[in-house]
Design an enzyme around this catalytic site. Structure first.
Site, PDB file in Angstrom:
ATOM      1  N   PRO A   2      39.837  43.033  36.610  1.00  0.00           N
ATOM      2  CA  PRO A   2      39.959  41.990  35.589  1.00  0.00           C
ATOM      3  C   PRO A   2      38.654  41.228  35.397  1.00  0.00           C
ATOM      4  O   PRO A   2      38.029  40.812  36.360  1.00  0.00           O
ATOM      5  CB  PRO A   2      41.031  41.058  36.154  1.00  0.00           C
ATOM      6  CG  PRO A   2      41.481  41.647  37.435  1.00  0.00           C
ATOM      7  CD  PRO A   2      40.470  42.636  37.867  1.00  0.00           C
ATOM      8  N   GLU A   3      38.262  41.067  34.151  1.00  0.00           N
ATOM      9  CA  GLU A   3      37.104  40.253  33.805  1.00  0.00           C
ATOM     10  C   GLU A   3      37.630  38.967  33.171  1.00  0.00           C
ATOM     11  O   GLU A   3      38.826  38.727  33.180  1.00  0.00           O
ATOM     12  CB  GLU A   3      36.182  41.043  32.858  1.00  0.00           C
ATOM     13  CG  GLU A   3      35.788  42.391  33.451  1.00  0.00           C
ATOM     14  CD  GLU A   3      34.879  43.234  32.566  1.00  0.00           C
ATOM     15  OE1 GLU A   3      34.037  42.663  31.855  1.00  0.00           O
ATOM     16  OE2 GLU A   3      35.009  44.469  32.592  1.00  0.00           O
ATOM     17  N   HIS A  96      52.560  47.544  46.633  1.00  0.00           N
ATOM     18  CA  HIS A  96      51.306  46.863  46.915  1.00  0.00           C
ATOM     19  C   HIS A  96      51.442  45.351  46.909  1.00  0.00           C
ATOM     20  O   HIS A  96      50.464  44.642  46.668  1.00  0.00           O
ATOM     21  CB  HIS A  96      50.237  47.292  45.911  1.00  0.00           C
ATOM     22  CG  HIS A  96      50.071  48.775  45.839  1.00  0.00           C
ATOM     23  ND1 HIS A  96      49.691  49.530  46.920  1.00  0.00           N
ATOM     24  CD2 HIS A  96      50.274  49.651  44.835  1.00  0.00           C
ATOM     25  CE1 HIS A  96      49.642  50.806  46.577  1.00  0.00           C
ATOM     26  NE2 HIS A  96      50.010  50.901  45.308  1.00  0.00           N
ATOM     27  N   ARG A 115      44.026  47.754  45.653  1.00  0.00           N
ATOM     28  CA  ARG A 115      42.795  48.047  46.400  1.00  0.00           C
ATOM     29  C   ARG A 115      42.388  46.972  47.398  1.00  0.00           C
ATOM     30  O   ARG A 115      41.366  47.118  48.065  1.00  0.00           O
ATOM     31  CB  ARG A 115      41.665  48.334  45.413  1.00  0.00           C
ATOM     32  CG  ARG A 115      41.928  49.602  44.645  1.00  0.00           C
ATOM     33  CD  ARG A 115      40.896  49.869  43.597  1.00  0.00           C
ATOM     34  NE  ARG A 115      39.609  50.156  44.168  1.00  0.00           N
ATOM     35  CZ  ARG A 115      38.508  50.337  43.443  1.00  0.00           C
ATOM     36  NH1 ARG A 115      38.563  50.247  42.140  1.00  0.00           N
ATOM     37  NH2 ARG A 115      37.385  50.609  44.027  1.00  0.00           N
ATOM     38  N   LYS A 157      14.283  36.973  35.207  1.00  0.00           N
ATOM     39  CA  LYS A 157      14.757  38.024  36.108  1.00  0.00           C
ATOM     40  C   LYS A 157      13.964  39.312  35.903  1.00  0.00           C
ATOM     41  O   LYS A 157      13.848  39.794  34.767  1.00  0.00           O
ATOM     42  CB  LYS A 157      16.248  38.307  35.844  1.00  0.00           C
ATOM     43  CG  LYS A 157      17.169  37.183  36.286  1.00  0.00           C
ATOM     44  CD  LYS A 157      17.381  37.239  37.773  1.00  0.00           C
ATOM     45  CE  LYS A 157      18.390  36.186  38.210  1.00  0.00           C
ATOM     46  NZ  LYS A 157      18.521  36.152  39.676  1.00  0.00           N
TER      47      LYS A 157
END
Length: 277
Positions: A2-3, A96, A115, A157
């Site tokens: 998920p973003e 899960h 996960r 950067k």
DNA sequence: ATAGCTACCTGGGCGC
DNA sequence: TGCGCCCAGGTAGCTA
């Protein structure tokens, strides 16, 4: 997985159903889900009431009402985390389930995470942010998001622009999908050095990221499978609107050139060699 | 200080 | 059918 848009869909669902609910019991079914918890998470939660959930980037937290106004339930969904709300009588059958919290009004909140990269922890607030979120930069939807500050940081950067977009201490909320989509919209190749992009180019990609995430949010987020769902277990529809992500070898929607798939910073990266320079 | 790699997990899909 | 390999939306922490 998920973003920002997917986490925001979850936050809104929680805000609607969780705010004002009191925790009656907590069951930890997988210890890894609480690996950062100091002490017993059940002890830290039972008896407390949830205030309105908040979010920065992909980080989510639910402030605990008095008598613990300086603490919050911190949640990160990792790659596969889900927050499912169910009536206590209709438990999800997932294998899960990592944590369950029984609430008043007959609700159960289940943290499901295939996960196990996701986690819950009751943490101290430091001002308006939980401690684990203190080092994360504002996301493009926040009031305090400063386009010049973020652009400036990116300009300094010495790394590929795609990698920099994924750095949550520069701008938060962008993950692998929306990084590729934002670079496509801005017409910039993912391997370009951030340092040698012009400030207008940097601002264009940041605004493109905000736009694409806003559109995804309107459609309930991006879901490729049942791994990403909202608090009611429903999928979002933005996957069908993606221009480059997951489209390696297919034709560009603009120019019909073949979309390339490469690796940048160890992440699968998709771009159009014609539209992106 | 900064950039980049690796580890942390499970499971689905693919080739042999 | 089964095995092994590769891949997957994230991030912390280590190393150079």
């Amino acid at each position: 997985m998920p973003e920002l848009p997917e986490v925001e869909v979850v936050r809104r669902g929680l805000a609607q159903h969780l705010t004002g609910r009191t925790v009656e019991a907590v069951r930890v079914l997988h210890p890894r889900a609480v690996r950062d918890q100091n002490g017993d998470i059940a002890e830290a939660l039972v008896g407390y009431t949830f205030a309105e959930p908040e979010r920065r980037g992909k980080y989510l937290w639910i402030p605990l009402d008095p008598p613990h106004p300086t603490k919050a339930l911190f949640v990160h969904l990792g790659m596969s985390g889900q927050m499912l709300l169910n009536p206590t009588t209709a438990q999800p059958s997932s294998t899960h389930i990592r944590i369950q919290a029984d609430l008043d009004a007959g609700l159960t909140l289940s943290f499901i995470d295939q996960r196990t990269f996701g986690k819950w922890a009751v943490v101290e607030m430091q001002g308006s942010l939980p401690l684990p979120v203190a080092h994360i930069a504002p996301d493009p939807f926040e009031e305090c998001f400063d386009l010049s500050w973020a652009s400036n940081k990116i300009k300094h950067k010495h790394s590929e622009i795609k990698r920099v977009l994924l750095d949550q201490t520069v701008v938060s909320g962008i993950g692998n999908i929306y990084a590729d989509e934002a670079l496509f919209r801005a017409g910039i190749r993912p391997r370009r050095s951030a340092h040698f992009l012009s400030r207008p180019q940097i601002q264009r990609v940041l605004l493109a990221a905000r736009d694409v995430m806003a559109e995804a949010l309107e459609q309930g987020g991006t879901s490729f499978d049942a791994l990403y769902v909202n608090v009611d277990g429903e999928s979002g529809y933005f996957a069908r609107s993606l221009n480059v992500y997951g489209r390696g070898g297919k034709q560009c929607v603009n120019c019909e050139t073949e979309i390339r798939k490469i690796v940048v910073g160890g992440r699968g990266t998709h771009y159009c060699p014609q539209c992106q320079r």
